[in-house]
Design a protein around this motif. Structure first.
Motif, PDB file in Angstrom:
ATOM      1  N   SER A  11       0.821  -1.219   0.000  1.00  0.00           N
ATOM      2  CA  SER A  11       0.000   0.000   0.000  1.00  0.00           C
ATOM      3  C   SER A  11       0.850   1.263   0.000  1.00  0.00           C
ATOM      4  O   SER A  11       0.445   2.286  -0.562  1.00  0.00           O
ATOM      5  N   ASP A  12       2.009   1.204   0.642  1.00  0.00           N
ATOM      6  CA  ASP A  12       2.898   2.371   0.713  1.00  0.00           C
ATOM      7  C   ASP A  12       3.748   2.555  -0.538  1.00  0.00           C
ATOM      8  O   ASP A  12       4.470   3.551  -0.655  1.00  0.00           O
ATOM      9  N   ASP A  13       3.662   1.633  -1.464  1.00  0.00           N
ATOM     10  CA  ASP A  13       4.450   1.688  -2.694  1.00  0.00           C
ATOM     11  C   ASP A  13       3.557   2.210  -3.827  1.00  0.00           C
ATOM     12  O   ASP A  13       2.654   1.508  -4.296  1.00  0.00           O
ATOM     13  N   ASN A  14       3.802   3.429  -4.255  1.00  0.00           N
ATOM     14  CA  ASN A  14       2.967   4.071  -5.276  1.00  0.00           C
ATOM     15  C   ASN A  14       2.916   3.275  -6.573  1.00  0.00           C
ATOM     16  O   ASN A  14       1.865   3.164  -7.205  1.00  0.00           O
ATOM     17  N   TRP A  15       4.054   2.715  -6.976  1.00  0.00           N
ATOM     18  CA  TRP A  15       4.081   1.954  -8.228  1.00  0.00           C
ATOM     19  C   TRP A  15       3.223   0.702  -8.107  1.00  0.00           C
ATOM     20  O   TRP A  15       2.450   0.371  -9.011  1.00  0.00           O
ATOM     21  N   MET A  16       3.339   0.002  -6.989  1.00  0.00           N
ATOM     22  CA  MET A  16       2.553  -1.224  -6.806  1.00  0.00           C
ATOM     23  C   MET A  16       1.058  -0.919  -6.770  1.00  0.00           C
ATOM     24  O   MET A  16       0.247  -1.657  -7.349  1.00  0.00           O
ATOM     25  N   MET A  17       0.684   0.173  -6.119  1.00  0.00           N
ATOM     26  CA  MET A  17      -0.734   0.549  -6.083  1.00  0.00           C
ATOM     27  C   MET A  17      -1.215   0.935  -7.484  1.00  0.00           C
ATOM     28  O   MET A  17      -2.346   0.623  -7.868  1.00  0.00           O
ATOM     29  N   HIS A  18      -0.357   1.583  -8.245  1.00  0.00           N
ATOM     30  CA  HIS A  18      -0.684   1.916  -9.647  1.00  0.00           C
ATOM     31  C   HIS A  18      -0.977   0.637 -10.431  1.00  0.00           C
ATOM     32  O   HIS A  18      -1.978   0.550 -11.148  1.00  0.00           O
ATOM     33  N   VAL A  19      -0.119  -0.365 -10.275  1.00  0.00           N
ATOM     34  CA  VAL A  19      -0.305  -1.647 -10.950  1.00  0.00           C
ATOM     35  C   VAL A  19      -1.635  -2.268 -10.546  1.00  0.00           C
ATOM     36  O   VAL A  19      -2.432  -2.690 -11.397  1.00  0.00           O
ATOM     37  N   LEU A  20      -1.889  -2.334  -9.252  1.00  0.00           N
ATOM     38  CA  LEU A  20      -3.132  -2.951  -8.769  1.00  0.00           C
ATOM     39  C   LEU A  20      -4.370  -2.211  -9.274  1.00  0.00           C
ATOM     40  O   LEU A  20      -5.364  -2.835  -9.653  1.00  0.00           O
ATOM     41  N   ARG A  21      -4.302  -0.899  -9.315  1.00  0.00           N
ATOM     42  CA  ARG A  21      -5.458  -0.126  -9.798  1.00  0.00           C
ATOM     43  C   ARG A  21      -5.675  -0.326 -11.297  1.00  0.00           C
ATOM     44  O   ARG A  21      -6.814  -0.388 -11.757  1.00  0.00           O
ATOM     45  N   LEU A  22      -4.589  -0.421 -12.061  1.00  0.00           N
ATOM     46  CA  LEU A  22      -4.743  -0.684 -13.494  1.00  0.00           C
ATOM     47  C   LEU A  22      -5.395  -2.046 -13.715  1.00  0.00           C
ATOM     48  O   LEU A  22      -6.320  -2.172 -14.531  1.00  0.00           O
ATOM     49  N   VAL A  23      -4.936  -3.049 -12.999  1.00  0.00           N
ATOM     50  CA  VAL A  23      -5.509  -4.391 -13.157  1.00  0.00           C
ATOM     51  C   VAL A  23      -6.970  -4.387 -12.705  1.00  0.00           C
ATOM     52  O   VAL A  23      -7.834  -4.951 -13.375  1.00  0.00           O
ATOM     53  N   PRO A  29     -12.649 -11.409 -13.293  1.00  0.00           N
ATOM     54  CA  PRO A  29     -13.185 -12.215 -12.199  1.00  0.00           C
ATOM     55  C   PRO A  29     -12.063 -12.868 -11.388  1.00  0.00           C
ATOM     56  O   PRO A  29     -11.084 -13.330 -11.958  1.00  0.00           O
ATOM     57  N   ASP A  30     -12.210 -12.856 -10.072  1.00  0.00           N
ATOM     58  CA  ASP A  30     -11.306 -13.571  -9.159  1.00  0.00           C
ATOM     59  C   ASP A  30      -9.835 -13.343  -9.525  1.00  0.00           C
ATOM     60  O   ASP A  30      -9.098 -14.272  -9.806  1.00  0.00           O
ATOM     61  N   TRP A  31      -9.393 -12.093  -9.487  1.00  0.00           N
ATOM     62  CA  TRP A  31      -8.056 -11.740  -9.958  1.00  0.00           C
ATOM     63  C   TRP A  31      -7.116 -11.393  -8.806  1.00  0.00           C
ATOM     64  O   TRP A  31      -7.535 -11.046  -7.708  1.00  0.00           O
ATOM     65  N   CYS A  32      -5.829 -11.425  -9.124  1.00  0.00           N
ATOM     66  CA  CYS A  32      -4.801 -10.872  -8.250  1.00  0.00           C
ATOM     67  C   CYS A  32      -3.539 -10.647  -9.076  1.00  0.00           C
ATOM     68  O   CYS A  32      -3.419 -11.136 -10.190  1.00  0.00           O
ATOM     69  N   HIS A 126      -4.856  -8.602  -4.082  1.00  0.00           N
ATOM     70  CA  HIS A 126      -6.089  -8.186  -4.743  1.00  0.00           C
ATOM     71  C   HIS A 126      -6.532  -6.873  -4.113  1.00  0.00           C
ATOM     72  O   HIS A 126      -6.445  -6.695  -2.899  1.00  0.00           O
ATOM     73  N   LEU A 127      -7.016  -5.959  -4.942  1.00  0.00           N
ATOM     74  CA  LEU A 127      -7.483  -4.653  -4.478  1.00  0.00           C
ATOM     75  C   LEU A 127      -8.955  -4.515  -4.840  1.00  0.00           C
ATOM     76  O   LEU A 127      -9.318  -4.613  -6.019  1.00  0.00           O
ATOM     77  N   ASP A 128      -9.807  -4.290  -3.829  1.00  0.00           N
ATOM     78  CA  ASP A 128     -11.238  -4.157  -4.131  1.00  0.00           C
ATOM     79  C   ASP A 128     -11.566  -2.725  -4.554  1.00  0.00           C
ATOM     80  O   ASP A 128     -10.684  -1.854  -4.617  1.00  0.00           O
ATOM     81  N   ASP A 129     -12.821  -2.480  -4.835  1.00  0.00           N
ATOM     82  CA  ASP A 129     -13.241  -1.163  -5.337  1.00  0.00           C
ATOM     83  C   ASP A 129     -13.054  -0.042  -4.328  1.00  0.00           C
ATOM     84  O   ASP A 129     -13.073   1.123  -4.685  1.00  0.00           O
ATOM     85  N   ASN A 130     -12.877  -0.374  -3.055  1.00  0.00           N
ATOM     86  CA  ASN A 130     -12.663   0.631  -2.007  1.00  0.00           C
ATOM     87  C   ASN A 130     -11.188   0.736  -1.612  1.00  0.00           C
ATOM     88  O   ASN A 130     -10.875   1.249  -0.543  1.00  0.00           O
ATOM     89  N   ASP A 131     -10.317   0.236  -2.467  1.00  0.00           N
ATOM     90  CA  ASP A 131      -8.874   0.240  -2.217  1.00  0.00           C
ATOM     91  C   ASP A 131      -8.480  -0.590  -0.993  1.00  0.00           C
ATOM     92  O   ASP A 131      -7.431  -0.366  -0.394  1.00  0.00           O
ATOM     93  N   GLN A 132      -9.308  -1.554  -0.628  1.00  0.00           N
ATOM     94  CA  GLN A 132      -8.957  -2.477   0.450  1.00  0.00           C
ATOM     95  C   GLN A 132      -8.227  -3.659  -0.173  1.00  0.00           C
ATOM     96  O   GLN A 132      -8.716  -4.268  -1.114  1.00  0.00           O
TER      97      GLN A 132
END
Length: 185
Positions: A11-23, A29-32, A126-132
């Motif tokens: 969560s503290d890594d901007n690049w990783m969060m960028h990747v997760l949000r793009l995906v 369905p059922d992704w990570c 996996h990142l849900d729609d609420n960034d959890q």
């Protein structure tokens, strides 16, 4: 280190969060995002590295039993490439990957991860729609956080031991992360 520590690292890594949000934007369905994406981040942290070890690819997995052709995977890779061409995307539907390993069909993404070669690689975020964020780790995180590389149960079988050994040798992980303990079978 526990699961919440790993989630915070990511969560503290901007690049990783960028990747997760793009995906996440693909609404698969059922992704990570899994394998080296999570594993390398944890190992880098535990080795005290100031910069992230480059990834050869970013593994995106999902589960769609209704469409097990390779064509959609390539289409998703193309969309992700258009969204960020700097990332080496690899997209795989776990509903078809059992054929590669000679298994019975997988029933979920977690089941697919459980059949990855190494326990420490069988982990995804996996990142849900609420960034959890939640981690998918069919074998838990102990091997990952204790810097242990061991095969998953399938890769301890006599006919798969060589596959595991060749993979571990080719990855040369110990040269990058010298504190690893690699279990040979």
């Amino acid at each position: 280190m526990n699961e919440q520590n790993i989630i915070k690292l990511i969560s503290d890594d901007n690049w990783m969060m960028h990747v997760l949000r793009l995906v996440r934007s693909l609404k698969l369905p059922d992704w990570c995002v899994c394998a080296g994406f999570v594993r390398s981040k944890v190992w880098d942290h535990l080795h005290g590295f100031d910069t992230s070890t480059p990834l050869s690819d970013v593994d995106v997995v999902y589960f769609d039993a209704d469409n097990t052709k390779e064509t959609p995977e390539k289409a998703y890779e193309k969309v992700l490439q258009q969204l960020d061409a700097s990332i080496p995307w690899s997209v795989k539907n776990q509903a078809r990957m059992h054929t590669k390993n000679g298994h019975v069909p997988y029933v979920s993404t977690e089941d697919g991860l459980a059949n990855f070669p190494e326990v420490c690689t069988a982990i995804g975020a996996h990142l849900d729609d609420n960034d959890q964020m939640r981690l998918i780790a069919p074998y838990g995180i102990d091997d990952l956080v204790n810097l242990v590389v061991r095969p998953t149960p399938f890769f301890t079988a006599e006919d798969k031991k060589d596959v595991y050994a060749q993979r571990v040798d080719s990855k040369r992980w110990k040269q990058t992360w010298n504190c690893l303990s690699i279990i040979r079978v």
